[in-house]
Design a protein around this motif. Structure first.
Motif, PDB file in Angstrom:
ATOM      1  N   PRO A   1      28.480  26.097   2.410  1.00 20.17           N
ATOM      2  CA  PRO A   1      29.792  26.537   1.928  1.00 20.17           C
ATOM      3  C   PRO A   1      30.891  26.132   2.906  1.00 20.17           C
ATOM      4  CG  PRO A   1      28.454  28.405   2.695  1.00 20.17           C
ATOM      5  CD  PRO A   1      27.550  27.220   2.631  1.00 20.17           C
ATOM      6  N   ASN A   2      32.136  26.134   2.414  1.00 17.74           N
ATOM      7  CA  ASN A   2      33.250  25.638   3.239  1.00 17.74           C
ATOM      8  C   ASN A   2      33.699  26.629   4.311  1.00 17.74           C
ATOM      9  OD1 ASN A   2      34.287  27.518   1.533  1.00 17.74           O
ATOM     10  ND2 ASN A   2      35.748  26.163   0.514  1.00 17.74           N
TER      11      ASN A   2
ATOM     12  N   GLY B   1      23.110  27.802  -0.491  1.00 14.43           N
ATOM     13  CA  GLY B   1      22.235  27.223   0.519  1.00 14.43           C
ATOM     14  C   GLY B   1      22.716  27.606   1.913  1.00 14.43           C
ATOM     15  N   ASN B   2      21.846  28.249   2.686  1.00 11.56           N
ATOM     16  CA  ASN B   2      22.162  28.580   4.067  1.00 11.56           C
ATOM     17  C   ASN B   2      21.829  27.346   4.909  1.00 11.56           C
ATOM     18  OD1 ASN B   2      21.751  29.284   6.811  1.00 11.56           O
ATOM     19  ND2 ASN B   2      21.415  31.427   6.268  1.00 11.56           N
TER      20      ASN B   2
ATOM     21  N   ILE C   1      21.375  26.754   7.947  1.00 12.30           N
ATOM     22  CA  ILE C   1      20.324  26.873   8.972  1.00 12.30           C
ATOM     23  C   ILE C   1      18.959  26.894   8.300  1.00 12.30           C
ATOM     24  CG2 ILE C   1      19.431  28.147  10.931  1.00 12.30           C
ATOM     25  CD1 ILE C   1      22.091  29.465  11.306  1.00 12.30           C
TER      26      ILE C   1
ATOM     27  N   ILE D   1      18.107  25.642   5.571  1.00 10.30           N
ATOM     28  CA  ILE D   1      17.814  24.310   5.040  1.00 10.30           C
ATOM     29  C   ILE D   1      17.540  23.328   6.177  1.00 10.30           C
ATOM     30  CG2 ILE D   1      18.844  22.355   3.795  1.00 10.30           C
ATOM     31  CD1 ILE D   1      20.082  24.494   1.889  1.00 10.30           C
TER      32      ILE D   1
ATOM     33  N   PRO E   1      18.743  18.963  -0.023  1.00  7.74           N
ATOM     34  CA  PRO E   1      19.032  19.460  -1.376  1.00  7.74           C
ATOM     35  C   PRO E   1      20.527  19.354  -1.689  1.00  7.74           C
ATOM     36  CG  PRO E   1      18.645  21.301   0.117  1.00  7.74           C
ATOM     37  CD  PRO E   1      18.351  20.046   0.891  1.00  7.74           C
ATOM     38  N   LYS E   2      20.815  19.365  -3.010  1.00  8.96           N
ATOM     39  CA  LYS E   2      22.196  19.199  -3.479  1.00  8.96           C
ATOM     40  C   LYS E   2      23.114  20.317  -2.957  1.00  8.96           C
ATOM     41  CE  LYS E   2      24.068  18.626  -7.805  1.00  8.96           C
ATOM     42  NZ  LYS E   2      23.935  19.138  -9.181  1.00  8.96           N
ATOM     43  N   ALA E   3      22.524  21.427  -2.566  1.00  7.15           N
ATOM     44  CA  ALA E   3      23.319  22.597  -2.165  1.00  7.15           C
ATOM     45  C   ALA E   3      24.038  22.391  -0.836  1.00  7.15           C
ATOM     46  CB  ALA E   3      22.422  23.830  -2.079  1.00  7.15           C
TER      47      ALA E   3
ATOM     48  N   THR F   1      25.585  19.308   2.218  1.00  3.05           N
ATOM     49  CA  THR F   1      25.854  17.909   2.521  1.00  3.05           C
ATOM     50  C   THR F   1      25.380  17.659   3.950  1.00  3.05           C
ATOM     51  OG1 THR F   1      28.059  18.495   3.274  1.00  3.05           O
ATOM     52  CG2 THR F   1      27.859  17.753   0.998  1.00  3.05           C
TER      53      THR F   1
ATOM     54  N   LEU G   1      33.711  27.501  -3.030  1.00  2.00           N
ATOM     55  CA  LEU G   1      32.923  27.353  -1.797  1.00  2.00           C
ATOM     56  C   LEU G   1      32.692  25.885  -1.438  1.00  2.00           C
ATOM     57  CD1 LEU G   1      30.225  30.068  -2.565  1.00  2.00           C
ATOM     58  CD2 LEU G   1      32.133  30.284  -0.969  1.00  2.00           C
TER      59      LEU G   1
ATOM     60  N   TYR H   1      21.981  27.825  -4.716  1.00  2.68           N
ATOM     61  CA  TYR H   1      20.653  27.645  -4.119  1.00  2.68           C
ATOM     62  C   TYR H   1      20.007  29.005  -3.977  1.00  2.68           C
ATOM     63  CZ  TYR H   1      17.276  25.685  -0.694  1.00  2.68           C
ATOM     64  OH  TYR H   1      16.158  25.252  -0.026  1.00  2.68           O
TER      65      TYR H   1
END
Lengths: 462, 462
Positions: A213-214, A227-228, A230, A232, A356-358, A360, B281, B287
């Motif tokens: 997230p931003n 997606g967290n 860390i 990931i 994963p896509k969640a 970058t 976000l 995810y």
């Protein structure tokens, strides 16, 4: 050279105090805050080279930290030894694990070093080992026994991958012409088991950044939904090695040199005691790639190590944050025939492809270098081997090291000469670690041994 | 209570500036450096409670940070509302992501907050929401409309798991007797979609330490031979969730409450737009656990998130170190029927059991708490619902939050009363994140709504 022992004995206190002075300057090439200290260190090395007898010494600018070049040419027809070393050091952290400040050298006796060891960042790697050559030159010039020409190339970026040394060499091919390159930036097995390093591993050093997230989020309100980075990152890194600790990056092993059964058998003869090894490191077990011995895993096999990882809240207590970013520094040690640039590319491609896509993912290469193996049947190696025989009373064992000197393979390519790695440090010197030190015995033994190499090599070229 | 709107209008500037003053004190409970600021904050809250009309206010020592207790008892025969809140805040880091210093409040207009929002750590969580109750009391006392007794219990350790509030309650059962507990430490769906939080997740917050060799090592000389604590930590953490993001800790799901199809269908009616959610976000995808919607994963399902990870070299540039230690802070959000102490034990046992022999693992529990679900068919909930209808013109939606207020379930057990969670913040307030803020509209709307709850609840008890 027969009075070298007495000369060293006579001047040893000064040799030590001159090294201690150099160690007081924090020449940390990785940290731009120390740019001025880098210059001060280069100037100190220049002065010492002049005092040791060089007729010409210059501080050569590069796009990065400067190179100190020195030379003493006694006769164009005589062979030339090029000494390479570096005046930059690794960052000293974690500072709290040092028993004394890293840039306030102290001399202490240890079990291994009854004559005392100098504790300071860079004591062994490489200020101490580099100074052995400066003092050896002093001996040979002051006693009019220098048997050949000598050149010094002391750089300030070895610990950050010799970023600009290639550039410097390309622009000074003529000036750097030589018959053999001599380097002391490795270790020997033990004081009573001298060894010469005949192989180095290559290196590919990467840095990865995972962004979710931003902004940092509340792990209660958002935990489970996004997606967290860390979580990931741990999945991505952990997937880079399988249950046998083989590296899973497609193509990674493609060019890996496989040693013959005899070569592996010969390696196994080197003195090594796994129980002692574990005891020294306080570990219950060794760990690594299945199917290879500890010695093999540490020298002839490639590896993947996370050198640093960070993300989220790392302060005191607890913070229920789901962070926006997580980072890791990951380096791979490579073996002969692996192309470090190709490996860096394979790593980048693979790491980006498994994210994963969640999130970058950004992957950047810090630096790298090729592995190097030196033959043991040439004049230079024989000259070095005989020098150890003279001062240690024993034939040194040829040994492949797990470490890297990324620039070494470039020397061979660009300057067309063999490299001899005469290391006088020991694995226990804690280089790159807190409480790095260098035995005074080792320092002086190096100064005593090096002149014999000059003599043997010069004789061999007649 | 019909002049509450005008009273708020008349005094709003002072209400805001009094909150701004409180926000200037860095009451970071997690960091022992701020011990004195905690006391200063408690004293400021005491003063405001006295000004608002409490007859008795005391700063009560605990083994940790003090609790501020206040009361106004108008008639022993009337019902009593106990207001709970906290004056401590989350650590503000990462500081570099704040647009203005976390403890120098600024008021800025935003798209969501045309009337301005107060930007500061704690603006919403929980100084702002706690102050709504202080100001609401002021209105009711100054206009002689307080319809029942009121008690305040404002603690200083909510952000570190209310370590000693249990102790405080056990020792003050009599003093804290009440008929309903009122808390504003949650959010509502939107300004035009009021909601009341009817559920909170539990929490188990752990810290792990992985130790390999007894000192940092050179990743070249030792890479491949010993267990790298970071590599191994990533394998351990990554193994805690499977490819469907189910948590793999044996027994973890044993008591997890499974919602009925109707309940899940009812949840799905809450206004939610996944595209907007992702856009806000900046993520390409959500995810989490397979088989559940984003709303479900964020509220009725347990989670495991790494809140912080660190080890090795995390400075500028590159360091080829194989570190001695690596660390992580890992928290799990729990759902009704999961016992947080049992989950902490399961985590510890499992994490220790999966560590390879090459490393040693330490697992410590920071804190935790039980999940909580409140019924919506009792007087207290109805009183709250009617209060929102009055000031928002809409019936609030009952909503289960993913967050935790670990202490809430203890209130019910120890004080035998129901808890009403009237939150006026919004998910976008960035609580626990840089640039936390609280809309001035939300702040004032809370002050306006709370007195109606008192009235409705008092009437319902006649």
């Amino acid at each position: 050279m027969d009075n070298v022992k007495s000369y060293v004995e006579e001047h040893k206190d000064r040799f030590v105090s001159e090294l201690v002075d150099l160690l007081k300057i924090p020449s940390i090439s990785a940290d731009s805050k120390f740019k001025n200290e880098m210059i001060t260190t280069a100037q100190a090395v220049k002065t010492e080279l002049e005092k040791a007898g060089c007729d010409l010494v210059e501080i050569c600018d590069t796009p990065g930290h400067p190179v100190v070049y020195g030379e003493k040419i006694i006769d164009k027809n005589l062979p030339t030894v090029l000494v390479y070393g570096h005046y930059d050091v690794q960052p000293p952290d974690p500072l709290d694990l040092w028993n004394s400040p890293p840039f306030e050298p102290v001399i202490k006796e240890t079990a291994l070093h009854p004559d005392g060891a100098i504790f300071a960042r860079g004591a062994c790697d490489d200020k101490g080992q580099m100074y052995m050559h400066v003092k050896a030159l002093e001996y040979m010039t002051k006693t009019n026994q220098l048997p050949c020409n000598v050149k010094f190339m002391i750089e300030g970026e070895e610990e950050v991958g010799s970023k600009h040394l290639g550039w410097f060499i390309e622009n000074n091919i003529e000036k750097l012409q030589n018959d053999v390159i001599l380097i002391s930036d490795t270790s020997m097995i033990a004081k009573d088991v001298p060894s010469i390093t005949t192989g180095l591993r290559g290196l590919s050093y990467m840095e990865v950044e995972v962004t979710g997230p931003n902004r940092d989020l509340h792990s209660g309100l958002y935990g489970g939904t996004v997606g967290n980075p860390i979580n990931i990152l741990t999945k991505l890194i952990s997937s880079l090695t399988d249950e046998n600790n083989h590296i899973t990056i497609p193509g990674f092993y493609y060019n890996v040199e496989e040693l013959s059964a005899e070569e592996r058998a010969k390696m196994a003869e080197a003195p090594y005691n796994e129980e002692e090894y574990k005891k020294k490191l306080d570990i219950n077990d060794v760990y690594g790639e299945a199917g290879f011995s500890t010695l093999e895993r540490g020298s002839i096999r490639p590896t993947l190590d996370v050198n640093g990882i960070w993300g989220g809240y790392i302060g005191e207590g607890a913070k229920t944050v789901l962070p926006s970013k997580a980072f890791a520094k990951i380096s791979m040690r490579l073996v002969p025939n692996q192309d470090w640039q190709e490996i860096s590319e394979l790593f980048k491609k693979h790491f980006e492809s498994i994210a994963p896509k969640a999130v970058t993912v950004k992957v950047n290469a810090h630096h790298g270098g090729y592995a190097y193996v030196t033959p043991i049947d040439n004049d230079a190696y024989k000259a070095a081997s005989k020098a150890y025989e003279k001062t240690f009373g024993k034939t040194p064992i040829p040994q492949r090291s797990g470490g890297s000197i990324p620039i070494v393979s470039l020397f061979e390519k660009a300057l067309k000469s063999k490299i001899i790695l005469m290391g006088f440090g020991q694995d226990t010197d804690a280089i790159h670690s807190p409480n790095e030190h260098f035995g005074i015995w080792n320092y002086l033994k190096g100064i005593e041994t090096i002149p014999y190499f000059y003599q043997n090599f010069a004789d061999s070229q007649k």
